[in-house]
Design a protein around this motif. Sequence first.
Motif, PDB file in Angstrom:
ATOM      1  N   LEU A  19     -20.268  17.986 -41.376  1.00  0.00           N
ATOM      2  CA  LEU A  19     -20.916  17.957 -40.075  1.00  0.00           C
ATOM      3  C   LEU A  19     -20.740  16.576 -39.460  1.00  0.00           C
ATOM      4  CD1 LEU A  19     -24.273  19.817 -40.853  1.00  0.00           C
ATOM      5  CD2 LEU A  19     -22.184  20.770 -39.858  1.00  0.00           C
ATOM      6  N   SER A  20     -20.827  16.515 -38.138  1.00  0.00           N
ATOM      7  CA  SER A  20     -20.743  15.231 -37.460  1.00  0.00           C
ATOM      8  C   SER A  20     -21.913  14.351 -37.875  1.00  0.00           C
ATOM      9  CB  SER A  20     -20.743  15.424 -35.944  1.00  0.00           C
ATOM     10  OG  SER A  20     -21.939  16.078 -35.528  1.00  0.00           O
ATOM     11  N   THR A  37     -26.787  16.969 -30.909  1.00  0.00           N
ATOM     12  CA  THR A  37     -26.970  17.900 -32.017  1.00  0.00           C
ATOM     13  C   THR A  37     -25.764  17.822 -32.932  1.00  0.00           C
ATOM     14  OG1 THR A  37     -28.224  19.377 -30.581  1.00  0.00           O
ATOM     15  CG2 THR A  37     -27.353  20.315 -32.615  1.00  0.00           C
ATOM     16  N   ARG A  38     -25.993  17.857 -34.227  1.00  0.00           N
ATOM     17  CA  ARG A  38     -24.884  17.797 -35.169  1.00  0.00           C
ATOM     18  C   ARG A  38     -24.029  19.046 -35.040  1.00  0.00           C
ATOM     19  NH1 ARG A  38     -26.612  15.551 -41.003  1.00  0.00           N
ATOM     20  NH2 ARG A  38     -24.401  15.033 -41.011  1.00  0.00           N
ATOM     21  N   THR A  39     -22.742  18.843 -35.083  1.00  0.00           N
ATOM     22  CA  THR A  39     -21.793  19.934 -34.966  1.00  0.00           C
ATOM     23  C   THR A  39     -20.811  19.840 -36.119  1.00  0.00           C
ATOM     24  OG1 THR A  39     -20.215  21.024 -33.483  1.00  0.00           O
ATOM     25  CG2 THR A  39     -20.185  18.623 -33.515  1.00  0.00           C
ATOM     26  N   VAL A  40     -19.930  20.819 -36.225  1.00  0.00           N
ATOM     27  CA  VAL A  40     -18.914  20.791 -37.268  1.00  0.00           C
ATOM     28  C   VAL A  40     -17.892  19.718 -36.925  1.00  0.00           C
ATOM     29  CG1 VAL A  40     -17.136  22.116 -38.455  1.00  0.00           C
ATOM     30  CG2 VAL A  40     -19.268  23.237 -37.742  1.00  0.00           C
ATOM     31  N   GLY A  56     -16.285  20.307 -32.449  1.00  0.00           N
ATOM     32  CA  GLY A  56     -17.197  20.310 -31.309  1.00  0.00           C
ATOM     33  C   GLY A  56     -16.590  19.696 -30.061  1.00  0.00           C
ATOM     34  N   ARG A  57     -17.354  19.755 -28.975  1.00  0.00           N
ATOM     35  CA  ARG A  57     -16.889  19.201 -27.694  1.00  0.00           C
ATOM     36  C   ARG A  57     -16.608  17.712 -27.787  1.00  0.00           C
ATOM     37  NH1 ARG A  57     -20.652  23.133 -25.790  1.00  0.00           N
ATOM     38  NH2 ARG A  57     -19.621  24.628 -24.374  1.00  0.00           N
ATOM     39  N   GLN A  88     -18.187  29.433 -30.430  1.00  0.00           N
ATOM     40  CA  GLN A  88     -19.554  28.913 -30.353  1.00  0.00           C
ATOM     41  C   GLN A  88     -19.585  27.414 -30.088  1.00  0.00           C
ATOM     42  OE1 GLN A  88     -22.340  30.787 -30.486  1.00  0.00           O
ATOM     43  NE2 GLN A  88     -21.072  32.632 -30.664  1.00  0.00           N
ATOM     44  N   LEU A  89     -18.670  26.687 -30.686  1.00  0.00           N
ATOM     45  CA  LEU A  89     -18.747  25.229 -30.676  1.00  0.00           C
ATOM     46  C   LEU A  89     -18.095  24.598 -29.453  1.00  0.00           C
ATOM     47  CD1 LEU A  89     -17.912  24.703 -34.443  1.00  0.00           C
ATOM     48  CD2 LEU A  89     -20.157  24.528 -33.376  1.00  0.00           C
ATOM     49  N   CYS A  90     -16.996  25.175 -28.985  1.00  0.00           N
ATOM     50  CA  CYS A  90     -16.296  24.623 -27.820  1.00  0.00           C
ATOM     51  C   CYS A  90     -15.427  25.728 -27.208  1.00  0.00           C
ATOM     52  CB  CYS A  90     -15.440  23.419 -28.228  1.00  0.00           C
ATOM     53  SG  CYS A  90     -14.707  22.505 -26.855  1.00  0.00           S
ATOM     54  N   ASN A 104     -21.023  21.752 -43.545  1.00  0.00           N
ATOM     55  CA  ASN A 104     -20.963  23.006 -42.805  1.00  0.00           C
ATOM     56  C   ASN A 104     -21.125  24.154 -43.800  1.00  0.00           C
ATOM     57  OD1 ASN A 104     -20.283  25.247 -41.257  1.00  0.00           O
ATOM     58  ND2 ASN A 104     -18.096  24.722 -41.159  1.00  0.00           N
TER      59      ASN A 104
END
Length: 413
Positions: free
Chosen positions: A127-128, A135-138, A142-143, A170-172, A323
Motif C-alpha cells: 500500500l502507499s 487515503t492509502r491506495t495500492v 492509484g491516481r 476502482q483505483l483510477c 494489499n
Amino acid sequence: MSSTQRQSGPVEQRSGPVQRDPGQWSTLPDCKKVLVVIHTLVYGRRLQDLLHLFRADLRVSVVFTVAPHAFNSGVESVLTELAGLVLPWEQACRTGFDLILTAGSQGMEQLHGPVVRLPHGAGHIKLSRPQDTATRTVGGLGRRYLTWQGRVVPRAFAVAHREEHDALAQLCPEALPITEVVGDASYDRIALGLGQRAAYRQALGLRDGERFVLVSSTWGLGSAFHRLDALLPRLLTELPAERYRLALLVHPNVHAGHGSWQVRAWLAAAGGDRLTLLPPQCDWRPALIAADFIIGDHGSVTLYGSMTGAPILIAQYPFRSVNRDSPGAQLARTAPALSLILRLDQQLDYAAEQYRPERYRAIADRISSEPGAFNSNMRRLLYRILELGEPAHHPGTEPLPLPEPLSAPKGIR
C-alpha cells in the motif's frame, strides 16, 4: 505523483522551450528517439529487460537519464554497465522524444513525449505510504501514480496481470483506456531459467547435497531486514554450517538509504561471517532459482519464489501495509510463518513437509496472466507508439546469466 512532485512548478516555468535534438553530430540522425528514465537501481534493472527489444534496429536510438528520487544512489552502476548515452535530467526535460520508458512516476509530468509506464515489482503488494491528506491506495495503481493535475500522464500503462487491470476500475478508472496487460519479464525469465537450476547452483559454488537458504528482504519498517537482529543469530547458530549455505538479498533501497558500507557493518557486527551478502547490483533471479529454501517478507522476490518449488518461510508480514487482495497477501496466508519457538532447521523441515506445489502454483499464476508472452506483447505496444513496423523476428525470452560464485563476506574498509 508524490507530494514532492506537487510542489514543483509548471513544466514551462522549469524547463524552458521543448527542443528536438537536431542530430547534427549523429551518424544516424533520423532515428526515433527513445528515453529510458531510471529512478532507482530496482527501476533500472526492470527496464533493462526491455532494451533487447530494440537490439539491432537502426531506426531506433536509445538514451538514458536519471530522474530525481530519494533512492537513486547506485543507479550509476547500471548506467556504467550499459555504457549508454546519459542525458542530464534538466536536458531530458527540455527535449522531445518519440517514446519514454519508465518504471516510476516521479517527474514524469516534466518530460515531453509519449510515456510508457511499467510496474517496478510484482503483484502490486504494498500500500502507499500513510499521508495526512490522502487515503492509502495500492502502490503504483492509484491516481497519485498515474495522473498529474487531473490528467493521466502515461500514453500507456503496461501491467502484468488482468487482476491489476480490473483493480484500476476502482483505483483510477480514467487510466483504464491506456492500460494494457502485457505480462511480466521477470516471470518469463525465471520460468525459462528453472530448467537451468543445476547450472546456476554449480556457478554459485554449491556442493551436492548442500542446502542453500536465500534470505530476502524488502525495505522499510515491515521488512525482514528491520528485524535482522533477531533473525541473523538464528541463521548462524541453528543451521549447521556443514549442511547449509546462506545468502542474504537486501533490497537496493536499503543500500541506497544507508550505504553499502553500513549494511556490511551491521552484518559484521552481528557476526555474519557465514552469510554471503549479495551485492545490490546483482541479478538475483538465478540465486532465487537455485535456492532450496526461501526466508522472506512481503517483497516481490519472495513472491517470485512461489514459482521455484522452494519451500518458503515468512519472516515478516506487516499486514496493515499490504494489499490484502494481492498474490503477496495470498502467499503470506499460505506459507508457514517463522516461529520464535522451534529451531530454524526444524522449521525449514516443516515447511518442506507441508509444501504443496499446487497451492504455490496458484499464487505464481497471479503474477502474470500472459506467461511467456511479455516480449511479444511489449514490443507490439512500443512499436505501435513509435509508429514503426516490428522487426522481422520473434522476440524470444532472454536466458538469465550465470551468477557469480557465492563469496565470503567483504571486509569493512
